[in-house]
Structures are given as structure tokens and as C-alpha cells.
Scaffold this motif. Structure first.
Motif, short mmCIF file in Angstrom:
data_model
loop_
_atom_site.label_atom_id
_atom_site.label_comp_id
_atom_site.label_asym_id
_atom_site.label_seq_id
_atom_site.Cartn_x
_atom_site.Cartn_y
_atom_site.Cartn_z
N MET A 72 39.52 42.65 31.46
CA MET A 72 39.27 41.25 30.73
C MET A 72 40.61 40.28 30.90
O MET A 72 40.64 39.45 30.94
N GLY A 73 41.85 41.09 30.90
CA GLY A 73 42.98 40.52 31.26
C GLY A 73 43.07 39.77 32.66
O GLY A 73 43.28 38.58 33.06
N ALA A 74 42.26 40.52 33.73
CA ALA A 74 42.22 40.01 35.10
C ALA A 74 41.38 38.91 34.95
O ALA A 74 41.66 37.87 35.61
N CYS A 75 40.15 38.93 34.20
CA CYS A 75 39.22 37.81 33.91
C CYS A 75 39.86 36.49 33.49
O CYS A 75 39.40 35.38 33.98
N PRO A 85 36.96 42.04 42.90
CA PRO A 85 37.68 42.61 44.08
C PRO A 85 39.38 42.89 43.89
O PRO A 85 39.83 43.67 44.32
N PRO A 86 40.14 41.91 43.26
CA PRO A 86 41.48 41.89 43.03
C PRO A 86 41.75 43.09 41.89
O PRO A 86 42.80 43.79 42.03
N PHE A 87 40.76 42.97 41.13
CA PHE A 87 40.90 44.14 40.00
C PHE A 87 40.99 45.66 40.80
O PHE A 87 41.61 46.49 40.40
N ARG A 88 39.94 45.91 41.50
CA ARG A 88 39.76 47.13 42.20
C ARG A 88 41.12 47.38 43.08
O ARG A 88 41.47 48.29 43.07
N GLY A 136 42.31 29.41 24.16
CA GLY A 136 43.61 29.83 23.76
C GLY A 136 44.12 31.21 24.59
O GLY A 136 45.36 31.14 24.81
N PHE A 137 43.26 31.96 24.89
CA PHE A 137 43.92 33.11 25.80
C PHE A 137 44.21 32.72 26.81
O PHE A 137 45.21 33.23 27.33
N VAL A 138 43.45 31.96 27.69
CA VAL A 138 44.19 31.15 29.11
C VAL A 138 45.39 30.54 28.79
O VAL A 138 46.22 30.43 29.67
#
Length: 280
Positions: free
Chosen positions: A169-172, A144-147, A105-107
Motif C-alpha cells: 500500500m505504501g508503494a501504491c 511491477p516496481p513492487f515485485r 493526506g497520505f500522499v
């Protein structure tokens, strides 16, 4: 407007028709509110206020942490410790989301319609190793993209309203769909491979075969059918066919040869505990 909602009357109706039919008595405004009602309202406001304050305090701590990490270019021991905690948190949350199924549901809210099959949902709910693998791969690819974006480029801010863990968690959630698709494709390849393997082992027996060969083939087939995990079943079948672990890794789209070794090792241990004879 075509008319008022309550009576469907025209907006041009005399204003006096829209007034209360009689003066409102003083008694209508003097109905007492119980102390229990007041306490419930106060408790609700207090809880909301505490939650808001806790969020503010957390984001303040996060801002101080990010500022400290930025002084060392988001590298070094402190950053490694930060990443370790972030990974532990991310894996735990993702596992819980997969177990309940709410992650889909989140994705979907972010535009990724994975439309999981009922069997896929059951697999995620029952297979702890699968949840662990998907969570670890998702977190590893999200870091890596989060950093770069959240920390180096400074896209995460205190004013944004989200804590650093919520932001991560949004990035995940943007990475998970690809990982799940990889798992889905891998499962389909394994299913097709198993069909081929079964066709090989279930070929009609040559009438000139010896009794020992027949018994051996039936024994191996029974062993393979007893393996519930499809990945392990395929790994055992390929091992019996003489494939190397590197070749099996490629065929099964496994993360490493160690993963294949682990599957085979766990299977052998189970066979030993059952008192069965080792195969391969």
C-alpha cells in the motif's frame, strides 16, 4: 536554562528552596487504586500486546510466503494467487481511502500535494466506477516496481516492521498521484470538448432549415443534457458526430475501446428503460 519552569527562579537559587516545604506524609502514598482502574490498565496493555503479537505473527507468515515464492523466482501459480489476493486487497483499501478523501493526506505526507478541489472530492465520494478505475490503474502500475524492489531485490524484510500488504500500500501511494493527475487532465479535456460540442449543437438555427431539422437538433441536445456523466456525454456526442470508438478513446483518454463501448451500452440501456428512443 534561564530559570525553572514553575517559578521562573534562577538556577543559582539555594537547593533548599527547591525542596518540598514539608516532609511528605506516608498517607500521600497510600491512596488506594480501585480494581476497575487496574482492570482498565491491564485490558489496555493486553490489547496492545495482542496487536503487537498479531503484527509479529503476520510478518512471520509473510516471510515464509516470500521465501516460498522466491524459490520459483516470483513466478508461477502460487505467485499468481499471491498477486490476485494482493490486487483484491489493494483495490479495496484504495477505494475506501478515496471515498473518505484521506488518501490525499497520505500522499501529502510523502510530498505529493495534489490539493483536490471540493468538486473532485465529491466526485470520488459519489462515483464508484471512478474509484474502481483509479484503484485498478494504481494497483496495476504499482505491481511491477513492487515485485522488483520489494521481492526480487529483497527490500521488504521481516525486520522492517511492516507486513507485505502494508508495504504494498505504501508503494501504491507513490503511484496514485500520477493516476489522479491523469484523471484530472482527462476531465479537463472532456470539459473543453463538451464546450465545443455544445457550441456546435447550440449554434443559431439557420432560418432556411426545415422544421424537422430544428426538432431533431433540439431533441439531440436535450438527450445530451440529460446525461449526467461527462465521459458518457462526450462519448455519445462524438458518436453522433461520426467518430470511431478508437478515435473517441484517444480524445477522452480512455483506457480502452471496451470502456467506451461499456459507457455507450449502459447509456442505451438506461434510455430503453426510460422508454426513450435510442440515439445513434
Amino acid at each position: 536554562m534561564q530559570g525553572d519552569v514553575a517559578g521562573e527562579r534562577s538556577a543559582s537559587a539555594p537547593a533548599r528552596d527547591l525542596q518540598p516545604p514539608a516532609p511528605v506524609g506516608k498517607s500521600d502514598f497510600t491512596v488506594p487504586v480501585s480494581e476497575d482502574d487496574l482492570r482498565r490498565v491491564d485490558a489496555q496493555y493486553e490489547q496492545e500486546a495482542r496487536q503487537l503479537q498479531a503484527n509479529v505473527d503476520r510478518r512471520l507468515r509473510d516471510r515464509q510466503l516470500v521465501q516460498a515464492l522466491a524459490q520459483h523466482g516470483f513466478r508461477g501459480l502460487e505467485y499468481d494467487h499471491f498477486v490476485e489476493e494482493l490486487v483484491r486487497y489493494g483495490v479495496s483499501v484504495l477505494r475506501a481511502w478515496m471515498h473518505s478523501g484521506c488518501i490525499f493526506g497520505f500522499v501529502a505526507d510523502r510530498g505529493f500535494g495534489l490539493s483536490p478541489h471540493e468538486l473532485e472530492l465529491e466526485e470520488l465520494a459519489s462515483d464508484s466506477d471512478l474509484r474502481e478505475d483509479l484503484a485498478m490503474m494504481t494497483v496495476a502500475r504499482a505491481l511491477p516496481p513492487f515485485r522488483q524492489r520489494a521481492l526480487v531485490e529483497g527490500r521488504w524484510t521481516y525486520e522492517g516492521g511492516a507486513s507485505i500488504t502494508t508495504y504494498f500500500m505504501g508503494a501504491c501511494l507513490y503511484v496514485f498521484p500520477n493516476e489522479f493527475r491523469r484523471h484530472r487532465a482527462s476531465s479537463e479535456r472532456q470539459r473543453r470538448l463538451l464546450l465545443r460540442q455544445q457550441a456546435i449543437y447550440e449554434d443559431p438555427v439557420d432560418p432556411f432549415s426545415t422544421a424537422d431539422e430544428v426538432v431533431s437538433r433540439q431533441y439531440v441536445l436535450a438527450k445530451l443534457r440529460a446525461i449526467k456523466d461527462e465521459r458518457t456525454q462526450a462519448a455519445v456526442a462524438l458518436t453522433l458526430d461520426g467518430y470511431t470508438q478508437e478515435e473517441i478513446k484517444e480524445l477522452l483518454d480512455a483506457t480502452s475501446t471496451r470502456a467506451i463501448e461499456g459507457s455507450l451500452y449502459r447509456w442505451r440501456i438506461k434510455e430503453q428503460r426510460r422508454g426513450g428512443e435510442q440515439v445513434g
